[in-house]
Design an enzyme around this catalytic site. Structure first.
Site, short mmCIF file in Angstrom:
data_model
loop_
_atom_site.label_atom_id
_atom_site.label_comp_id
_atom_site.label_asym_id
_atom_site.label_seq_id
_atom_site.Cartn_x
_atom_site.Cartn_y
_atom_site.Cartn_z
N TRP A 17 25.72 18.08 7.61
CA TRP A 17 25.26 19.01 6.58
C TRP A 17 24.65 20.27 7.18
O TRP A 17 24.83 21.36 6.67
CB TRP A 17 24.29 18.32 5.60
CG TRP A 17 25.03 17.46 4.62
CD1 TRP A 17 24.94 16.11 4.48
CD2 TRP A 17 25.99 17.89 3.63
NE1 TRP A 17 25.78 15.68 3.49
CE2 TRP A 17 26.44 16.73 2.95
CE3 TRP A 17 26.52 19.12 3.27
CZ2 TRP A 17 27.38 16.79 1.93
CZ3 TRP A 17 27.46 19.18 2.25
CH2 TRP A 17 27.89 18.02 1.59
N ASP A 57 16.56 21.66 3.79
CA ASP A 57 17.54 21.07 2.87
C ASP A 57 17.14 19.61 2.67
O ASP A 57 17.42 18.76 3.51
CB ASP A 57 18.94 21.17 3.47
CG ASP A 57 19.99 20.43 2.62
OD1 ASP A 57 19.63 19.89 1.56
OD2 ASP A 57 21.16 20.41 3.04
N LYS A 61 21.21 13.09 -5.68
CA LYS A 61 20.82 11.94 -4.86
C LYS A 61 19.48 11.37 -5.32
O LYS A 61 19.40 10.20 -5.65
CB LYS A 61 20.78 12.33 -3.40
CG LYS A 61 22.19 12.44 -2.84
CD LYS A 61 22.45 13.65 -2.01
CE LYS A 61 23.95 13.79 -1.75
NZ LYS A 61 24.28 15.00 -1.03
C1 LIG Z 1 24.90 16.11 -0.67
C2 LIG Z 1 24.28 17.11 0.22
C3 LIG Z 1 24.56 18.48 0.14
C4 LIG Z 1 25.61 19.03 -0.79
O1 LIG Z 1 25.33 18.92 -2.10
P1 LIG Z 1 26.37 19.49 -3.21
O2 LIG Z 1 25.55 19.38 -4.45
O3 LIG Z 1 27.57 18.63 -3.17
O4 LIG Z 1 26.66 20.89 -2.86
C5 LIG Z 1 23.90 19.33 0.99
N1 LIG Z 1 23.00 18.89 1.88
C6 LIG Z 1 22.70 17.57 1.99
C7 LIG Z 1 21.69 17.13 2.98
C8 LIG Z 1 23.33 16.66 1.17
O5 LIG Z 1 23.04 15.35 1.28
#
Ligand SMILES: *Cc1c(COP(=O)(O)O)cnc(C)c1O
Length: 362
Positions: free
Chosen positions: A102, A174, A198
């Protein structure tokens, strides 16, 4: 078969109590005769609900007054471009830690918007498994507009548990897969963002928590819906927000408060992770490839010593009601995602299943 437990990495399971409440309220929200999806986002009842969701999030995370809480479009990846566009000029230098897949995506997106994306360091392989280079070795820029990292790499199962201390630039994190999973010192960050699917609510939605002094810096061609300053001014209603996602996220925040908040969640989450890692470490049948100091408490990837059995494992797990255990297509193997909504009993059921599967096949 046990109650189905969904270990999907994202979109991930939501608390059952939240789904039941949403179901009960679906056709007539607050006695209105319509669903929450079918009314104006300017309706006083909606605005009140939206404000309460924000306040509950502020309470849960102890977000200081000098931070804006923004409800954004475009999920986690939307923020990969929003961050450089909003808080770095086109000629700026920005620092990124490359801790996994990521982070790597975030780096590549930032390269479109700023002159110099400096990767300070990243994942390394050690005898005890995948780890992160120690902060003393990071090549930080003297003049970075911000430092970006991903504390929980969802695919790799790698986590940086300590907030970087040596960094002087504003820290941007993030937290798509670990937000709300334990108490957090928000005041140490410039920006915290997370895609919702999540640990918050439905996908396509994101939350950005932005320190006030970082507003007003957006590049001139930043699209208005991605502009932190414009969204802060409009209370995240510059255009029609994802009202359904906002509502469901609000239900999740209420549920988290009922559970005792983030301190309580942190304790359960630690127990869940310990149960799984202890089982994996005590067996030669299963293996996790991450150094013990850098293991994620949310995403536990593991492989079978004999990869030929992967298919059997996943099929048998599914028959037991243990769903979503297939690893990411980039990584392979298995992955158990154990976010807030996964109850302790779900992890106990998984561990029991893994123990039985090992006994049957070794
Ligand atoms: C799932 C995830 C993303 C991407 O999320 P989207 O909503 O699909 O754009 C970005 N960073 C991390 C750490 C993630 O787990």
């Amino acid at each position: 078969m046990t109650a189905p437990y969904n270990f999907s990495a994202g979109p991930a399971m939501l608390p059952r109590a939240v789904l039941e409440r949403a179901q009960k309220e679906l056709r007539s929200w607050r006695g209105s005769g319509t669903s929450v999806m079918e009314i104006s986002h300017r309706d006083p009842a909606f605005m009140q609900m939206a404000a309460k969701a924000e306040q509950d999030l502020r309470d849960l995370m102890a977000i200081p007054e000098n931070y804006q809480v923004l409800f954004m479009h475009g999920g986690g990846r939307g923020q990969f471009s929003a961050v450089p566009q909003n808080i770095a000029g086109p000629h700026a230098t920005v620092d990124y830690l490359n801790s996994g897949i990521w982070s790597d995506f975030a780096i590549r997106e930032a390269q479109k918007y700023v002159a110099q994306v400096n990767v300070v360091g990243g994942a390394i392989d050690t005898k005890r498994g995948r780890a992160l280079a120690s902060p003393e070795s990071w090549q930080l820029s003297a003049d970075a507009a911000y430092f970006h990292y991903c504390p929980n790499e969802t695919m790799d199962g790698v986590a940086l548990h300590d907030i970087p201390e040596a960094v002087t630039a504003p820290v941007v994190a993030d937290m798509s897969s670990n937000i709300l999973s334990e108490p957090l010192a928000v005041e140490r960050f410039g920006v915290i963002y997370a895609g919702a699917q999540k640990n918050i609510g439905p996908s396509g939605f994101a939350i950005a928590i932005v320190r006030d002094d970082l507003l007003g810096r957006a590049q001139s061609n930043t699209s208005t819906i991605m502009d932190y300053t414009a969204q802060a001014k409009e209370r995240s209603m510059y255009n029609t927000p994802n009202t359904w996602a906002w509502y469901l996220s609000g239900l999740v925040f209420e549920w988290l408060k009922e559970q005792g908040g983030l301190a309580a969640m942190g304790q359960v989450n630690q127990r869940k992770a310990d149960l799984l890692y202890n089982l994996i470490d005590s067996s030669d049948f299963y293996r996790n490839q991450v150094h013990p100091d850098f293991r994620s408490k949310m995403n536990v990837p593991f492989v079978l010593a004999d990869a030929q059995r992967d298919g059997d494992f996943l099929k048998a797990a599914e028959q037991q009601g243990l769903l979503g255990l297939k690893g990411h297509r980039f990584v392979g193997g298995m992955r158990a995602s154990i976010y807030n909504a996964m109850p302790l009993e779900g992890v106990v059921a998984l561990v029991d299943f893994m123990r039985e599967f090992e006994q049957k096949h070794s």
